[in-house]
Design a protein around this motif. Structure first.
Motif, PDB file in Angstrom:
ATOM      1  N   ARG A 142      43.483  39.436  47.155  1.00  0.00           N
ATOM      2  CA  ARG A 142      43.702  39.894  45.448  1.00  0.00           C
ATOM      3  C   ARG A 142      43.925  41.154  45.320  1.00  0.00           C
ATOM      4  N   GLU A 143      43.538  42.267  45.377  1.00  0.00           N
ATOM      5  CA  GLU A 143      43.746  43.825  45.718  1.00  0.00           C
ATOM      6  C   GLU A 143      45.106  44.145  45.870  1.00  0.00           C
ATOM      7  N   LEU A 144      46.221  43.976  47.621  1.00  0.00           N
ATOM      8  CA  LEU A 144      46.765  44.387  47.709  1.00  0.00           C
ATOM      9  C   LEU A 144      48.707  43.153  47.703  1.00  0.00           C
TER      10      LEU A 144
ATOM     11  N   ALA B   1      48.377  41.956  44.523  1.00  0.00           N
ATOM     12  CA  ALA B   1      49.249  42.681  42.579  1.00  0.00           C
ATOM     13  C   ALA B   1      50.288  41.606  42.728  1.00  0.00           C
ATOM     14  N   GLY B   2      49.221  40.209  42.002  1.00  0.00           N
ATOM     15  CA  GLY B   2      50.084  39.096  41.089  1.00  0.00           C
ATOM     16  C   GLY B   2      51.400  38.798  41.421  1.00  0.00           C
ATOM     17  N   LYS B   3      51.372  38.908  43.324  1.00  0.00           N
ATOM     18  CA  LYS B   3      52.835  37.695  43.577  1.00  0.00           C
ATOM     19  C   LYS B   3      51.736  37.183  44.316  1.00  0.00           C
TER      20      LYS B   3
ATOM     21  N   GLU C 193      39.310  34.271  40.225  1.00  0.00           N
ATOM     22  CA  GLU C 193      40.568  33.996  39.804  1.00  0.00           C
ATOM     23  C   GLU C 193      40.949  32.302  38.670  1.00  0.00           C
TER      24      GLU C 193
ATOM     25  N   ARG D  94      48.994  31.126  42.556  1.00  0.00           N
ATOM     26  CA  ARG D  94      49.129  31.949  43.032  1.00  0.00           C
ATOM     27  C   ARG D  94      48.825  32.270  44.686  1.00  0.00           C
TER      28      ARG D  94
ATOM     29  N   GLU E 119      48.566  52.095  54.071  1.00  0.00           N
ATOM     30  CA  GLU E 119      49.319  51.323  52.815  1.00  0.00           C
ATOM     31  C   GLU E 119      50.190  50.199  53.679  1.00  0.00           C
TER      32      GLU E 119
END
Length: 545
Positions: A235-237, A239-241, A264, A293, A403
């Motif tokens: 969910r964090e990484l 990022a809406g994708k 969500e 998602r 990252e």
């Protein structure tokens, strides 16, 4: 017929030319590079006879049928209740796309095997399955026709059972690699993020048929703490994708979707082979449209599913299989629709079009844990299949980053790191050689313990020989011996000599050094006798014993 890309035309030409010399060929091309279009073009060119196209999944059969129908090819389906094989040979479509499971059951197989001369060409999609018994059963009858041709098409030719596909196919007519496809601008680049979950321990998991035992991995990855350890970073990484999540079991997929939906609402759905086909299609459509998602799946999205809108691939099922890993990652590498059609004709223009699109890359989240026993597949295997120091170093570098990383950047950093290691090793070797030269140089103040004890001289250390261990160096330093640049085998020899001298009460290395300076060559005298002699010489005694 859809206009082919230059690489696709090259593949088609290679296969057509190859059939002049080889009755069976294998074509290798990555997921997302249009293998179905290539198959359709080859089938269209095979106008001299009838073609049987085999696939092992319903989605693949329908995809092939639709593409060929759109190209104006006379094509029928052999799957479930759909059949064309019971029609007369003259009224039967020239091309039949069939699922292997359907065609090997009941009377359908008889319609094929009793008329092998009717078929001039068999094409196998996802041909890495071709070594299976069901495929071999069909091909054994097809090749009763001596002029029969066979083409296999796959993105992943390696198999976990180690059976070579060249047992089935005579030659590889053309191979297009994933790295080439990304360099040519037909696939988006990979951004790779290793997510370490320390509580995941795979060292006790057995290997079965070349991969991790599925049941044992399911138990580990299905634990509540590990489900949350996957859900929260995703969910964090992400990022809406939109993310497709690959799971090892139906239970893991279902529970992971539940956890994501709690955080969500209505964001996730689980699909598997147990999900009815119509429900699967609805879920795939909703994911493509962005209505959900997260698509949590168990072995259902690895083949036959195209979704360019997929931006993130989450690997929540560790595997040793490079083929399976490539199938999973490949689901996220297609560019968005129309991006390439609006780009220029060069690879640079295509890459630039991808970079400026809403999907400039695919994020791959690889969840890993403790695993020193097994060599798990990783993203670097996809662009550099041969394992070695460079690949292993790049993998370690990626694991230390907080990252997502570019694979090529990590490989370049690995090259620099290995080069620095080589330079450091050469510096250490030169230092070692200098010390060894100083030790044996005539007139040097460094006393060689081997010479003092009348032992065979040590061998000059070569570049690839092990040096004395820290433990040996510590031990020998107590006897005033510098072993840092000594061969491990020579250090061991010296240790044994010291232990022998202690056991029999013989003089020490230090006593031997003093006595040798006074001309005493006998090193087998007792420690007490050596002490007397040293006192004698120090107090002015003459040099005789």
């Amino acid at each position: 017929m859809r206009e082919l890309r230059p690489i696709q035309s090259e593949q088609v030409d290679a296969v057509v030319a190859g059939f002049r010399h080889h009755p069976s060929q294998l074509l290798i091309s990555p997921t997302g590079t249009g293998k179905t279009v290539v198959i359709t073009s080859i089938v269209d060119k095979a106008r001299a006879g009838n073609v049987l196209v085999l696939a092992h999944r319903e989605e693949l059969v329908m995809q092939l049928w639709q593409t060929m129908t759109d190209a104006g090819i006379d094509v029928g389906i052999e799957m479930n209740t759909k059949t064309t094989l019971d029609q007369g040979l003259l009224s039967r479509p020239r091309v039949v796309v069939a699922s292997v499971a359907s065609i090997t059951s009941g009377s359908r197989l008889e319609h094929v095997v009793t008329n092998p001369d009717h078929w001039s060409l068999t094409v196998i999609d996802e041909a890495h399955h071709a070594a299976a018994k069901s495929y071999r059963k069909i091909l054994a009858h097809m090749f009763k026709n001596s002029s029969h041709k066979l083409l296999g098409v796959t993105a992943t030719p390696d198999r976990m059972d180690k059976r070579s596909l060249l047992e089935i196919f005579d030659t590889v007519s053309h191979e297009y690699t994933l790295k080439q496809a990304m360099d040519d601008g037909y696939l988006v680049p990979i951004k790779y993020r290793v997510v370490e979950v320390k509580s995941i321990d795979l060292d006790q998991v057995r290997s079965t048929a070349g991969d991790l035992n599925k049941l044992e991995v399911s138990r580990i990855m299905g634990q509540e703490k590990h489900l949350h350890a996957v859900a929260e970073p995703t969910r964090e990484l992400a990022a809406g994708k939109r993310a497709v999540i690959f799971c090892v079991s139906v239970d893991q997929a279902t529970r992971l979707a539940e956890i994501l939906n709690r955080a969500e609402p209505d964001s996730a759905v689980a699909v598997s082979g147990l999900t009815p086909a119509d429900e699967r299609q609805i879920s795939f459509q909703q994911f493509s449209e962005g209505k959900i998602r997260y698509l949590c799946n168990c072995m259902i999205a690895t083949e036959g599913w195209d979704c360019p809108e997929c931006e993130v691939v989450v690997l929540a099922r560790p595997t040793k299989s490079r083929a399976l890993y490539a199938q999973m990652v490949g689901r996220g590498l297609r560019p968005l629709p129309d991006v390439l059609s609006s780009a220029g004709g060069s690879d640079g223009e295509r890459r630039a079009a991808i970079a400026s699109s809403d999907k400039p890359e695919c994020l791959v989240l690889d969840f890993v844990g403790n695993c020193s026993k097994h060599r798990l597949a990783n993203a670097f295997d996809l662009i550099e299949p041969d394992s070695g120091p460079r690949l292993n170093r790049a993998k370690r570098i990626a694991a230390t980053k907080d990252e997502a990383v570019d694979l090529e950047d990590c490989l370049e950093e690995a090259d620099e790191s290995l080069e620095e290691d080589a330079r450091q090793l050469e510096r250490e070797r030169e230092e070692r050689r200098a010390v060894v030269r100083a030790r044996v140089d005539f007139g040097s103040t460094v006393v060689d313990p081997f010479a003092v004890l009348d032992m065979d001289a040590p061998t000059l250390p070569s570049e690839d020989e092990a040096l004395a261990t820290d433990r040996q160096c510590d031990f020998l330093s107590k006897w005033k011996v510098d072993a840092r640049f000594m061969r491990k085998s020579d250090a061991t020899k010296l240790q044994r000599e010291i232990f022998r001298r202690q056991k029999h009460g013989l003089c020490t290395i230090a006593q031997c050094r003093i006595l040798k300076a006074y001309g005493v060559q006998d090193t087998e005298i007792t420690k007490a006798k050596a002490s007397e002699l040293i006192d004698y010489y120090i107090n002015g005694g003459k040099q005789s014993v």
